[in-house]
Design a protein around this motif. Sequence first.
Motif, PDB file in Angstrom:
ATOM      1  N   ARG A  64       1.683   6.496  -6.991  1.00  0.00           N
ATOM      2  CA  ARG A  64       0.799   7.535  -7.700  1.00  0.00           C
ATOM      3  C   ARG A  64       1.158   8.898  -7.346  1.00  0.00           C
ATOM      4  O   ARG A  64       1.088   9.830  -8.144  1.00  0.00           O
ATOM      5  CB  ARG A  64      -0.705   7.224  -6.916  1.00  0.00           C
ATOM      6  CG  ARG A  64      -1.223   5.959  -7.476  1.00  0.00           C
ATOM      7  CD  ARG A  64      -2.827   5.864  -7.159  1.00  0.00           C
ATOM      8  NE  ARG A  64      -2.838   5.836  -5.681  1.00  0.00           N
ATOM      9  CZ  ARG A  64      -3.132   4.621  -5.008  1.00  0.00           C
ATOM     10  NH1 ARG A  64      -2.972   3.675  -5.485  1.00  0.00           N
ATOM     11  NH2 ARG A  64      -3.200   4.628  -3.613  1.00  0.00           N
ATOM     12  N   SER A  65       1.695   9.083  -6.190  1.00  0.00           N
ATOM     13  CA  SER A  65       2.102  10.509  -5.604  1.00  0.00           C
ATOM     14  C   SER A  65       3.301  11.070  -6.789  1.00  0.00           C
ATOM     15  O   SER A  65       3.662  12.123  -6.893  1.00  0.00           O
ATOM     16  CB  SER A  65       2.424  10.622  -4.156  1.00  0.00           C
ATOM     17  OG  SER A  65       1.384  10.262  -3.564  1.00  0.00           O
ATOM     18  N   LEU A  66       4.160  10.023  -6.984  1.00  0.00           N
ATOM     19  CA  LEU A  66       5.582  10.360  -7.855  1.00  0.00           C
ATOM     20  C   LEU A  66       4.904  10.952  -9.161  1.00  0.00           C
ATOM     21  O   LEU A  66       5.737  11.637  -9.693  1.00  0.00           O
ATOM     22  CB  LEU A  66       6.274   8.994  -7.918  1.00  0.00           C
ATOM     23  CG  LEU A  66       7.723   9.100  -8.530  1.00  0.00           C
ATOM     24  CD1 LEU A  66       8.479  10.247  -7.768  1.00  0.00           C
ATOM     25  CD2 LEU A  66       8.358   7.807  -8.622  1.00  0.00           C
ATOM     26  N   SER A  67       4.207  10.479  -9.750  1.00  0.00           N
ATOM     27  CA  SER A  67       3.722  10.788 -11.137  1.00  0.00           C
ATOM     28  C   SER A  67       3.141  12.393 -10.891  1.00  0.00           C
ATOM     29  O   SER A  67       3.014  13.008 -12.059  1.00  0.00           O
ATOM     30  CB  SER A  67       2.520   9.964 -11.549  1.00  0.00           C
ATOM     31  OG  SER A  67       1.173  10.185 -10.781  1.00  0.00           O
ATOM     32  N   GLU A 104       1.066  -1.089  -0.053  1.00  0.00           N
ATOM     33  CA  GLU A 104      -0.171  -0.102  -0.003  1.00  0.00           C
ATOM     34  C   GLU A 104       0.837   1.288  -0.041  1.00  0.00           C
ATOM     35  O   GLU A 104       0.521   2.296  -0.795  1.00  0.00           O
ATOM     36  CB  GLU A 104      -0.899   0.057   1.342  1.00  0.00           C
ATOM     37  CG  GLU A 104      -2.007   1.156   1.253  1.00  0.00           C
ATOM     38  CD  GLU A 104      -2.910   1.099   2.455  1.00  0.00           C
ATOM     39  OE1 GLU A 104      -3.593   1.959   2.817  1.00  0.00           O
ATOM     40  OE2 GLU A 104      -2.792   0.032   3.038  1.00  0.00           O
ATOM     41  N   LEU A 105       2.122   1.283   0.766  1.00  0.00           N
ATOM     42  CA  LEU A 105       2.881   2.390   0.896  1.00  0.00           C
ATOM     43  C   LEU A 105       3.463   2.537  -0.614  1.00  0.00           C
ATOM     44  O   LEU A 105       3.536   3.606  -1.121  1.00  0.00           O
ATOM     45  CB  LEU A 105       3.935   2.252   1.889  1.00  0.00           C
ATOM     46  CG  LEU A 105       5.183   3.142   1.912  1.00  0.00           C
ATOM     47  CD1 LEU A 105       4.692   4.470   2.270  1.00  0.00           C
ATOM     48  CD2 LEU A 105       6.316   2.494   2.903  1.00  0.00           C
ATOM     49  N   PHE A 106       3.809   1.423  -1.212  1.00  0.00           N
ATOM     50  CA  PHE A 106       4.371   1.577  -2.591  1.00  0.00           C
ATOM     51  C   PHE A 106       3.372   2.295  -3.482  1.00  0.00           C
ATOM     52  O   PHE A 106       3.703   2.937  -4.227  1.00  0.00           O
ATOM     53  CB  PHE A 106       4.978   0.278  -3.027  1.00  0.00           C
ATOM     54  CG  PHE A 106       5.285   0.203  -4.339  1.00  0.00           C
ATOM     55  CD1 PHE A 106       6.387   0.666  -4.923  1.00  0.00           C
ATOM     56  CD2 PHE A 106       4.356  -0.551  -5.402  1.00  0.00           C
ATOM     57  CE1 PHE A 106       7.041   0.519  -6.268  1.00  0.00           C
ATOM     58  CE2 PHE A 106       4.765  -0.480  -6.640  1.00  0.00           C
ATOM     59  CZ  PHE A 106       5.998   0.165  -7.214  1.00  0.00           C
ATOM     60  N   HIS A 107       2.228   1.777  -3.653  1.00  0.00           N
ATOM     61  CA  HIS A 107       1.215   2.138  -4.565  1.00  0.00           C
ATOM     62  C   HIS A 107       0.846   3.508  -4.298  1.00  0.00           C
ATOM     63  O   HIS A 107       0.696   4.359  -5.239  1.00  0.00           O
ATOM     64  CB  HIS A 107      -0.018   1.330  -4.732  1.00  0.00           C
ATOM     65  CG  HIS A 107       0.220   0.088  -5.248  1.00  0.00           C
ATOM     66  ND1 HIS A 107      -0.030  -1.237  -4.478  1.00  0.00           N
ATOM     67  CD2 HIS A 107       0.930  -0.485  -6.172  1.00  0.00           C
ATOM     68  CE1 HIS A 107       0.244  -2.336  -5.069  1.00  0.00           C
ATOM     69  NE2 HIS A 107       0.905  -1.904  -6.219  1.00  0.00           N
ATOM     70  N   PHE A 122      11.159  12.488  -1.929  1.00  0.00           N
ATOM     71  CA  PHE A 122      10.294  11.795  -0.748  1.00  0.00           C
ATOM     72  C   PHE A 122       9.590  10.587  -1.094  1.00  0.00           C
ATOM     73  O   PHE A 122       9.733   9.571  -0.337  1.00  0.00           O
ATOM     74  CB  PHE A 122       9.739  12.900   0.000  1.00  0.00           C
ATOM     75  CG  PHE A 122       8.719  12.082   1.077  1.00  0.00           C
ATOM     76  CD1 PHE A 122       9.194  11.748   2.291  1.00  0.00           C
ATOM     77  CD2 PHE A 122       7.500  12.074   0.774  1.00  0.00           C
ATOM     78  CE1 PHE A 122       8.339  11.127   3.423  1.00  0.00           C
ATOM     79  CE2 PHE A 122       6.534  11.632   1.879  1.00  0.00           C
ATOM     80  CZ  PHE A 122       7.122  11.121   3.120  1.00  0.00           C
ATOM     81  N   HIS A 123       8.960  10.916  -2.168  1.00  0.00           N
ATOM     82  CA  HIS A 123       8.465   9.485  -2.688  1.00  0.00           C
ATOM     83  C   HIS A 123       8.975   8.513  -3.212  1.00  0.00           C
ATOM     84  O   HIS A 123       8.614   7.105  -2.887  1.00  0.00           O
ATOM     85  CB  HIS A 123       7.245  10.026  -3.818  1.00  0.00           C
ATOM     86  CG  HIS A 123       6.436  11.090  -3.122  1.00  0.00           C
ATOM     87  ND1 HIS A 123       5.483  10.864  -2.078  1.00  0.00           N
ATOM     88  CD2 HIS A 123       5.766  12.190  -3.905  1.00  0.00           C
ATOM     89  CE1 HIS A 123       4.659  11.835  -1.848  1.00  0.00           C
ATOM     90  NE2 HIS A 123       4.893  12.728  -2.915  1.00  0.00           N
ATOM     91  N   LEU A 124      10.110   8.753  -3.718  1.00  0.00           N
ATOM     92  CA  LEU A 124      10.998   7.822  -4.097  1.00  0.00           C
ATOM     93  C   LEU A 124      11.861   6.866  -2.725  1.00  0.00           C
ATOM     94  O   LEU A 124      11.881   5.816  -2.988  1.00  0.00           O
ATOM     95  CB  LEU A 124      12.239   8.205  -5.037  1.00  0.00           C
ATOM     96  CG  LEU A 124      11.927   8.577  -6.330  1.00  0.00           C
ATOM     97  CD1 LEU A 124      13.226   9.422  -7.060  1.00  0.00           C
ATOM     98  CD2 LEU A 124      11.507   7.575  -7.156  1.00  0.00           C
ATOM     99  N   SER A 125      11.806   7.782  -1.914  1.00  0.00           N
ATOM    100  CA  SER A 125      12.468   7.179  -0.507  1.00  0.00           C
ATOM    101  C   SER A 125      11.654   6.500   0.115  1.00  0.00           C
ATOM    102  O   SER A 125      11.842   5.325   0.428  1.00  0.00           O
ATOM    103  CB  SER A 125      12.682   8.346   0.258  1.00  0.00           C
ATOM    104  OG  SER A 125      12.985   8.009   1.507  1.00  0.00           O
TER     105      SER A 125
END
Length: 205
Positions: free
Chosen positions: A104-107, A97-100, A115-118
């Motif tokens: 989505r936020s990274l896009s 869930e954290l990954f997904h 931060f999202h990559l982290s």
Amino acid sequence: MHIYAFGSVCRGELDRGSDVDLLACVDSSSDALNPDKFSVYTKDRMREVWIRGNPFAWHLHLESKLIYSSDGVDFISALGKPARYSSFDVDSKRFKELFHVSMRSLSLAGNSQVFHLSCIFLALRNIATCYSVAVGSPVFSRYSPLRVTPSLEIDPDVFSVLMRSRLLSTRGYGEVVSEKEIGLCIESLADVDDWMERLTMGGLK
């Protein structure tokens, strides 16, 4: 009080991006210890972690080193072997869930992409570590996604960017991540997602 070192310094993986992980096992909560420098656990809480067979318990059981004991006893050693880890299904669901969410936020455009990559790196490292404990071949390294079977097949440069992003976000250390590198990571996330599904859907069967 019993103080232990754990993590990369005990695995021989220390580099310029590493910190020194310190654990303090205490009888009760103590204001004398700086929580920015120590992971502070009461002894009762440590016993609970052992009973649950938490991956952190296995990490400490296999890799921690006693560096101070107020009574001459090795508290962690005296706890013996942790229980079998049986919460992989629940834990892996949380990390997926954290990954997904992070994917989505990274896009989206913004200044929080590193931060999202982290968070993506945290998710894939944790899911690999939990999987390794669940199958009885624990790997606690930051490279755990590359060392489990099936391993994460990913461009080494992309994995390096994800790891750098984690260090930048948590320690403010490392080379700035470029827009081009962020784009390369985004292109690789479908493969990462497929690998996570293979681990969680069929890896333990």
